[in-house]
Design a protein around this motif. Structure first.
Motif, PDB file in Angstrom:
ATOM      1  N   THR A  10      40.080  21.826  68.219  1.00 56.57           N
ATOM      2  CA  THR A  10      40.709  21.430  66.955  1.00 56.57           C
ATOM      3  C   THR A  10      39.938  22.019  65.778  1.00 56.57           C
ATOM      4  O   THR A  10      38.731  21.849  65.677  1.00 56.57           O
ATOM      5  CB  THR A  10      40.752  19.890  66.827  1.00 56.57           C
ATOM      6  OG1 THR A  10      41.516  19.362  67.914  1.00 56.57           O
ATOM      7  CG2 THR A  10      41.375  19.467  65.511  1.00 56.57           C
ATOM      8  N   PHE A  44      44.562  23.153  67.944  1.00 58.42           N
ATOM      9  CA  PHE A  44      45.155  22.277  66.938  1.00 58.42           C
ATOM     10  C   PHE A  44      44.553  22.494  65.558  1.00 58.42           C
ATOM     11  O   PHE A  44      43.385  22.840  65.436  1.00 58.42           O
ATOM     12  CB  PHE A  44      44.947  20.807  67.343  1.00 58.42           C
ATOM     13  CG  PHE A  44      45.560  20.472  68.670  1.00 58.42           C
ATOM     14  CD1 PHE A  44      46.898  20.157  68.776  1.00 58.42           C
ATOM     15  CD2 PHE A  44      44.791  20.513  69.825  1.00 58.42           C
ATOM     16  CE1 PHE A  44      47.464  19.862  70.008  1.00 58.42           C
ATOM     17  CE2 PHE A  44      45.348  20.226  71.063  1.00 58.42           C
ATOM     18  CZ  PHE A  44      46.685  19.899  71.155  1.00 58.42           C
ATOM     19  N   ASP A  46      43.883  20.359  62.047  1.00 58.58           N
ATOM     20  CA  ASP A  46      43.808  19.042  61.424  1.00 58.58           C
ATOM     21  C   ASP A  46      43.556  19.279  59.941  1.00 58.58           C
ATOM     22  O   ASP A  46      42.481  19.720  59.542  1.00 58.58           O
ATOM     23  CB  ASP A  46      42.677  18.227  62.043  1.00 58.58           C
ATOM     24  CG  ASP A  46      42.526  16.847  61.419  1.00 58.58           C
ATOM     25  OD1 ASP A  46      43.093  16.600  60.328  1.00 58.58           O
ATOM     26  OD2 ASP A  46      41.805  16.023  61.999  1.00 58.58           O
ATOM     27  N   LYS A  78      48.048  19.121  64.303  1.00 52.92           N
ATOM     28  CA  LYS A  78      47.709  17.752  64.718  1.00 52.92           C
ATOM     29  C   LYS A  78      47.983  16.785  63.569  1.00 52.92           C
ATOM     30  O   LYS A  78      48.638  15.770  63.736  1.00 52.92           O
ATOM     31  CB  LYS A  78      46.246  17.678  65.143  1.00 52.92           C
ATOM     32  CG  LYS A  78      45.840  16.342  65.723  1.00 52.92           C
ATOM     33  CD  LYS A  78      44.392  16.340  66.160  1.00 52.92           C
ATOM     34  CE  LYS A  78      44.306  16.635  67.636  1.00 52.92           C
ATOM     35  NZ  LYS A  78      42.944  16.524  68.154  1.00 52.92           N
TER      36      LYS A  78
END
Length: 101
Positions: A10, A44, A46, A78
């Protein structure tokens, strides 16, 4: 304060993300991605801590998406933020440009 942290596949972007941060952000994104032995699978974004995002950073994220796709992976969103959603709208990009994951 760091503009990006990478953990568990992420990319967490933080703060005011502008053209003036693109070079630093690019290096951090590549460092995180290239540190992964396995390139396929999901990665992902964020953006929950992003205060603002400009067009140059959007271009960089599209380039990251292409890089991940070429490695047989997927780049998914995300957590989004209002500035990012607005930027996609301004450029006429569909919301699924970065699918939710």
């Amino acid at each position: 304060m760091a503009i990006m942290a990478y953990e568990n596949r992420t990319f967490k972007l933080t703060g005011k993300l502008t053209i003036y941060k693109v070079s630093e952000l690019k290096n951090k994104l590549l460092e995180g991605y290239n540190g992964e032995a396995k390139k396929d699978g999901d990665f992902f974004l964020d953006l929950s801590a992003a205060e603002s995002i400009d067009g140059a950073v959007l271009q960089l994220l599209i380039a990251l998406k292409t890089l991940v796709k070429n490695g047989k992976g997927n780049l998914k969103l995300k957590v989004s933020c209002q500035p990012f959603d607005s930027l996609l709208e301004v450029f006429g990009m569909p919301a699924d440009t970065f699918p939710k994951g």
